[in-house]
Design a protein around this motif. Sequence first.
Motif, PDB file in Angstrom:
ATOM      1  N   ILE A   7      -8.025   9.877   2.018  1.00  0.00           N
ATOM      2  CA  ILE A   7      -7.189   9.071   2.921  1.00  0.00           C
ATOM      3  C   ILE A   7      -7.901   9.020   4.272  1.00  0.00           C
ATOM      4  CG2 ILE A   7      -5.767  11.061   3.622  1.00  0.00           C
ATOM      5  CD1 ILE A   7      -3.357   9.143   3.816  1.00  0.00           C
TER       6      ILE A   7
ATOM      7  N   PHE B 287       1.272  -4.027   3.046  1.00  0.00           N
ATOM      8  CA  PHE B 287       0.766  -3.056   2.075  1.00  0.00           C
ATOM      9  C   PHE B 287       0.082  -3.819   0.944  1.00  0.00           C
ATOM     10  CE2 PHE B 287       1.527  -0.681  -1.935  1.00  0.00           C
ATOM     11  CZ  PHE B 287       0.841   0.497  -1.635  1.00  0.00           C
TER      12      PHE B 287
ATOM     13  N   PHE C 288       2.498  -7.028   0.073  1.00  0.00           N
ATOM     14  CA  PHE C 288       3.570  -7.613   0.883  1.00  0.00           C
ATOM     15  C   PHE C 288       3.228  -7.465   2.353  1.00  0.00           C
ATOM     16  CE2 PHE C 288       5.262  -3.238   0.142  1.00  0.00           C
ATOM     17  CZ  PHE C 288       5.478  -2.831   1.444  1.00  0.00           C
TER      18      PHE C 288
ATOM     19  N   LYS D  61      18.395   1.330   9.224  1.00  0.00           N
ATOM     20  CA  LYS D  61      17.183   1.749   8.499  1.00  0.00           C
ATOM     21  C   LYS D  61      15.970   0.933   8.954  1.00  0.00           C
ATOM     22  CE  LYS D  61      19.735   3.321   4.407  1.00  0.00           C
ATOM     23  NZ  LYS D  61      19.922   3.225   2.946  1.00  0.00           N
TER      24      LYS D  61
ATOM     25  N   PHE E 181      -6.967  10.667  -5.117  1.00  0.00           N
ATOM     26  CA  PHE E 181      -5.584  11.169  -5.165  1.00  0.00           C
ATOM     27  C   PHE E 181      -5.159  11.550  -6.587  1.00  0.00           C
ATOM     28  CE2 PHE E 181      -4.753   9.662  -0.848  1.00  0.00           C
ATOM     29  CZ  PHE E 181      -3.770  10.540  -0.421  1.00  0.00           C
TER      30      PHE E 181
ATOM     31  N   ILE F  53      -6.031  12.756   9.786  1.00  0.00           N
ATOM     32  CA  ILE F  53      -4.979  12.366   8.852  1.00  0.00           C
ATOM     33  C   ILE F  53      -5.280  13.051   7.532  1.00  0.00           C
ATOM     34  CG2 ILE F  53      -6.178  10.226   8.147  1.00  0.00           C
ATOM     35  CD1 ILE F  53      -3.415   8.891   7.823  1.00  0.00           C
ATOM     36  N   ALA F  54      -4.240  13.496   6.842  1.00  0.00           N
ATOM     37  CA  ALA F  54      -4.406  14.102   5.519  1.00  0.00           C
ATOM     38  C   ALA F  54      -3.109  13.923   4.748  1.00  0.00           C
ATOM     39  CB  ALA F  54      -4.763  15.589   5.647  1.00  0.00           C
ATOM     40  N   ALA F  55      -3.183  14.119   3.463  1.00  0.00           N
ATOM     41  CA  ALA F  55      -2.000  13.933   2.627  1.00  0.00           C
ATOM     42  C   ALA F  55      -1.870  15.068   1.635  1.00  0.00           C
ATOM     43  CB  ALA F  55      -2.071  12.601   1.886  1.00  0.00           C
TER      44      ALA F  55
ATOM     45  N   ALA G 252       2.690  14.377  13.279  1.00  0.00           N
ATOM     46  CA  ALA G 252       3.669  13.417  12.771  1.00  0.00           C
ATOM     47  C   ALA G 252       3.607  13.467  11.249  1.00  0.00           C
ATOM     48  CB  ALA G 252       3.373  12.005  13.277  1.00  0.00           C
TER      49      ALA G 252
ATOM     50  N   LEU H 216       5.162  11.850   7.346  1.00  0.00           N
ATOM     51  CA  LEU H 216       5.803  10.763   6.609  1.00  0.00           C
ATOM     52  C   LEU H 216       5.878  11.223   5.156  1.00  0.00           C
ATOM     53  CD1 LEU H 216       6.634   7.697   6.572  1.00  0.00           C
ATOM     54  CD2 LEU H 216       4.216   7.174   6.264  1.00  0.00           C
TER      55      LEU H 216
ATOM     56  N   PHE I 104      10.479  10.361   8.167  1.00  0.00           N
ATOM     57  CA  PHE I 104       9.416  10.382   9.181  1.00  0.00           C
ATOM     58  C   PHE I 104       9.841  11.298  10.311  1.00  0.00           C
ATOM     59  CE2 PHE I 104       7.730   8.563  13.202  1.00  0.00           C
ATOM     60  CZ  PHE I 104       6.371   8.691  12.955  1.00  0.00           C
TER      61      PHE I 104
ATOM     62  N   TRP J   5       8.431  12.709  14.255  1.00  0.00           N
ATOM     63  CA  TRP J   5       7.474  12.598  15.366  1.00  0.00           C
ATOM     64  C   TRP J   5       7.754  13.747  16.331  1.00  0.00           C
ATOM     65  CZ3 TRP J   5       3.397   9.693  17.054  1.00  0.00           C
ATOM     66  CH2 TRP J   5       3.127   9.668  18.421  1.00  0.00           C
TER      67      TRP J   5
ATOM     68  N   PHE K 131      11.829  13.244  16.901  1.00  0.00           N
ATOM     69  CA  PHE K 131      12.386  11.968  16.426  1.00  0.00           C
ATOM     70  C   PHE K 131      12.226  11.993  14.915  1.00  0.00           C
ATOM     71  CE2 PHE K 131      11.600   7.766  14.703  1.00  0.00           C
ATOM     72  CZ  PHE K 131      12.658   7.032  15.191  1.00  0.00           C
TER      73      PHE K 131
ATOM     74  N   PHE L  46      13.788  10.499  11.039  1.00  0.00           N
ATOM     75  CA  PHE L  46      14.754   9.801  10.188  1.00  0.00           C
ATOM     76  C   PHE L  46      14.431  10.061   8.733  1.00  0.00           C
ATOM     77  CE2 PHE L  46      11.555   6.385  10.957  1.00  0.00           C
ATOM     78  CZ  PHE L  46      11.238   6.018   9.668  1.00  0.00           C
TER      79      PHE L  46
ATOM     80  N   PHE M 266      15.899   8.166   5.128  1.00  0.00           N
ATOM     81  CA  PHE M 266      16.890   7.286   4.511  1.00  0.00           C
ATOM     82  C   PHE M 266      16.478   6.872   3.108  1.00  0.00           C
ATOM     83  CE2 PHE M 266      14.367   4.212   7.198  1.00  0.00           C
ATOM     84  CZ  PHE M 266      13.879   3.381   6.190  1.00  0.00           C
TER      85      PHE M 266
ATOM     86  N   MET N  86       6.552   0.053  -2.944  1.00  0.00           N
ATOM     87  CA  MET N  86       5.433   0.783  -2.334  1.00  0.00           C
ATOM     88  C   MET N  86       5.614   2.286  -2.522  1.00  0.00           C
ATOM     89  SD  MET N  86       4.229   0.987   1.666  1.00  0.00           S
ATOM     90  CE  MET N  86       5.381   2.284   2.145  1.00  0.00           C
TER      91      MET N  86
ATOM     92  N   LEU O 104       2.956   4.840  -4.184  1.00  0.00           N
ATOM     93  CA  LEU O 104       2.279   5.910  -3.429  1.00  0.00           C
ATOM     94  C   LEU O 104       2.703   7.302  -3.902  1.00  0.00           C
ATOM     95  CD1 LEU O 104       2.287   4.572   0.263  1.00  0.00           C
ATOM     96  CD2 LEU O 104       0.441   4.464  -1.428  1.00  0.00           C
TER      97      LEU O 104
ATOM     98  N   ILE P  37       4.728  12.446  -2.111  1.00  0.00           N
ATOM     99  CA  ILE P  37       3.586  12.357  -1.197  1.00  0.00           C
ATOM    100  C   ILE P  37       4.050  12.589   0.231  1.00  0.00           C
ATOM    101  CG2 ILE P  37       3.695   9.826  -0.949  1.00  0.00           C
ATOM    102  CD1 ILE P  37       0.577   9.892  -0.818  1.00  0.00           C
TER     103      ILE P  37
ATOM    104  N   ILE Q 256       2.336  12.525   4.153  1.00  0.00           N
ATOM    105  CA  ILE Q 256       1.166  12.151   4.958  1.00  0.00           C
ATOM    106  C   ILE Q 256       1.350  12.737   6.349  1.00  0.00           C
ATOM    107  CG2 ILE Q 256      -0.189  10.213   5.865  1.00  0.00           C
ATOM    108  CD1 ILE Q 256       1.108   8.522   3.558  1.00  0.00           C
TER     109      ILE Q 256
ATOM    110  N   PHE R 135      -0.272  13.233  10.391  1.00  0.00           N
ATOM    111  CA  PHE R 135      -1.124  12.618  11.412  1.00  0.00           C
ATOM    112  C   PHE R 135      -1.250  13.565  12.604  1.00  0.00           C
ATOM    113  CE2 PHE R 135      -0.460   8.193   9.799  1.00  0.00           C
ATOM    114  CZ  PHE R 135       0.701   8.371   9.063  1.00  0.00           C
TER     115      PHE R 135
END
Lengths: 338, 338
Positions: free
Chosen positions: A110, A165, A177, A230, A279, B110-112, B137, B139, B165, B167, B175, B177, B179, B237, B241, B270, B272, B274
């Motif tokens: 990534i 994406f 999209f 959302k 991955f 960045i890493a996942a 951060a 995700l 996510f 932050w 911060f 969320f 959902f 998506m 992912l 997954i 991710i 940052f």
Amino acid sequence: MSDNISLSLAEMRELSENILIDNGFSKDHAKSITDVMAACQQDDCHSHGLFRLFMCTQSMKLGRISGSAQPDVIDAAPSVVRANANGGISLLALDAALPLLIEKTKKNGIAALAINHCYHFSALWPEVEKLSAVGLAGLAMVPSHAWVAPAGGKRGTLGTNPLAFSWPRPGQHPFTFDFATSQFARGEIELYRRAGKPLPEGVAIDKEGQPTTDAEAAMAGAMMTFGGYKGSALSIMIELLAGPLIDDLTSKESMEAADGQPEAPYHGEIIIAFDPNLFSAGKAVANNDRAERLFADIIDQGARLPSQRRYQARERNLARNAVEIPRTLYNDLLALRK
Amino acid sequence: MSDNISLSLAEMRELSENILIDNGFSKDHAKSITDVMAACQQDDCHSHGLFRLFMCTQSMKLGRISGSAQPDVIDAAPSVVRANANGGISLLALDAALPLLIEKTKKNGIAALAINHCYHFSALWPEVEKLSAVGLAGLAMVPSHAWVAPAGGKRGTLGTNPLAFSWPRPGQHPFTFDFATSQFARGEIELYRRAGKPLPEGVAIDKEGQPTTDAEAAMAGAMMTFGGYKGSALSIMIELLAGPLIDDLTSKESMEAADGQPEAPYHGEIIIAFDPNLFSAGKAVANNDRAERLFADIIDQGARLPSQRRYQARERNLARNAVEIPRTLYNDLLALRK
């Protein structure tokens, strides 16, 4: 006489490059901009095709955008590329940085590209399709200008903040999209305004923060995000990842910097790339079959994958090696030549 | 007599760990699961708090989940960690892999983390808050079971596919969320069904693919995604992912594998991460101020940042060093002790 005119793909490119060069863009910039604009026009994506030449040339006339800035590509970290557009349009910086982004992604699994200090006017799908074209998945986000209210808010703070994406599908068009996180794109509100038509409910608020269906009042007020709280949360995430994370402007700061001028927004962009091979421990082929079963199950029930109309247009236009554009647009474009 | 009972934070943890151990989870698993469940309960996030002990113990009784599986942490690529949960609940694998994810992110920008072969029942926000707690951060995305129809579709293909996510905000709550990309969570439909209340329009379809407000018909049919075709695209998506990208199951495959059993879904995840310092060339402090101006502008207009109610509950419960839960829930939980 037809209201449309047919341009061969080569003529389309030549027209675009000439207009850009006539209006102060270097050959390099003209080529990168034309690549993306031609990709949009070829897919009958008119709003982001040749039509955007007006925005490019108008932004140039306002005197802040650089038509010749050479981007600096910075190897910021093992998985981060930064590209400083130095006040030019984003696309030359993207082209300059893309090989290093791809190399880092294929090495590390990534990686991300941050484009800084750029003017941005383009659709994001051609950008993420540059990644899926080489077998990577890509995710792109940009802020814009603060025309969109957060859920429960009364005024514009967020941009239309698109998210795009693309997922590679060997041997066929990718799954792609690209949507604004606002209910409508800014240009759609403008179309309602020109047509004197009322907006649907839930799309906009006026400058007092009250719901409105009046497009004029909406232009003076703010749009709403898609999907309520959302969509609003997602839009704030895009502000953060494509703004403060990468040391660049939020949509509000970008709008303040533009000082009311109708130019392309000036800000940053983030693009994240994923290598399915790394991955999946080399099992990308088997997992591609798994993704295809998902797509097949969606199509089998009568739903559509995104971008299908665009791909149909692409096949039609590639087969005839031409695009059709309105004659009025063509004449207006010719007037941009000098 | 109050309908609620107060448990000290230590009593809450002890109760949770004991129930898990009594029901076949190793001490390590019991601790990782309790960490996340206690974080939820402490924030009065009842649906993902102690209540989930029923799901954990029920899944265990069905005999497929492993209560003692040690996860394997795999250094898959310079920016990719894979954690094979080996059929256990996801959270021990997350805890085992988190230090390497953080190390890679701070080194590479960045890493996942891909968690594979796990049972998943938990809220995602405690997971991404483990990243924002160390200045990154985060995700996170997971599939679930195929209860959700794609936009324009007639049957369940997608999961409720949550996206979370976080932050970092130095010196204050992040911060955050979290959902579901379905209109409603599955449990909400169930609450309408039990109450005999009609669902709002646009939330669900019946098994013929027709819109319905009948919760029973919705349970037999499918839910819809939030935000129309945009939410649907986002959900696809997430399938890609957190599924084929990481060599793991889609929601449809996960539901087929469960074979109708009401256990926690089995699939991948997954996450991710940052690093704001590496993305901003060391200017994270200045950019934190920029993010704070964005948040202030949202709050100033009367809108709320996500998670604020949760943070208020956290402060209240930490101050009294206790949580309140319904006495009926407490009694039902005690019955899980052996």
